[in-house]
Design a protein around this motif. Structure first.
Motif: not given
Length: 209
Positions: A60-65, A98-120
């Motif tokens: 997710v970090h890769w896609a976002a940044t 629990a913390h890892a799952a919550e953190t991932l869900a939060t990260q995914l929630g911030y991705l933009t439409r363009a970032q969802w299409q970024a290749e990883v």
């Protein structure tokens, strides 16, 4: 069926709750008892799912940044993460999960439409759009919620998820619909995933995931 991003995000959310609830019901002593996966205790399984959330967070970090951030630095690091979790006290391992799952869900929630299409790139070396990450997570949490062996079966998982999972595993195993044994969808899915099932005449098939 053609699964959508919204489908996968819903399944990941449902699976995270199912898995988390099952983990919360484990007593400290039960953590050290066998899971349904041969050779793995429940501690191994919880540590694996926690480490998976952290690893998918790297994608997710890769896609976002745009910063190349592999899931794991190496396969050895992947194994070391599981063993680190196995060495934790039950309460610490549960908190990590629990913390890892919550953190991932939060990260995914911030991705933009363009970032969802970024290749990883996955740990298997496949190049995928970030929109596939929730699907990868949904498989982990839903299937491994069953593997925890706390009373959940494939029949307790969302039916549309099971249909998508059957298509996914068939593709990976090179199977067609005609190759599948006849039986209820949850049992066919369990067989395809290499898990215990109630199909009488299904041939042996190797483990998956």
């Amino acid at each position: 069926m053609a699964r959508t991003l919204n489908d996968a995000r819903r399944w990941a959310e449902e699976g995270t709750k199912l898995f988390g609830d099952a983990v919360d019901r484990l007593t400290p002593a039960e953590y050290d008892t066998p899971s349904a996966l041969p050779g793995w205790s429940r501690k191994h399984l919880v540590a694996h799912v926690a480490a998976n959330a952290d690893a998918l967070g790297n994608l997710v970090h890769w896609a976002a940044t745009g910063e190349v951030t592999p899931m794991y630095a190496s396969l050895a690091e992947r194994s070391a993460g599981i063993e680190r979790g196995v060495a934790m006290p039950a309460a610490e391992l549960s908190a990590w999960s629990a913390h890892a799952a919550e953190t991932l869900a939060t990260q995914l929630g911030y991705l933009t439409r363009a970032q969802w299409q970024a290749e990883v790139v996955t740990v298997q070396g496949r190049t995928i759009p970030a929109a596939e990450i929730p699907w990868l997570r949904s498989r982990e949490v839903l299937v491994h919620a069953v593997d925890l062996d706390r009373g959940l079966g494939f029949a307790d998982l969302p039916e549309d998820f099971l249909r998508a999972l059957v298509e996914d595993i068939c593709l990976k195993r090179g199977l067609a619909a005609d190759d599948l044994p006849t039986g209820p969808l949850p049992e066919v899915t369990a067989w395809l995933a290499g898990r215990p099932h109630a199909l009488a005449d299904a041939p042996e098939i190797g483990a998956w995931l």
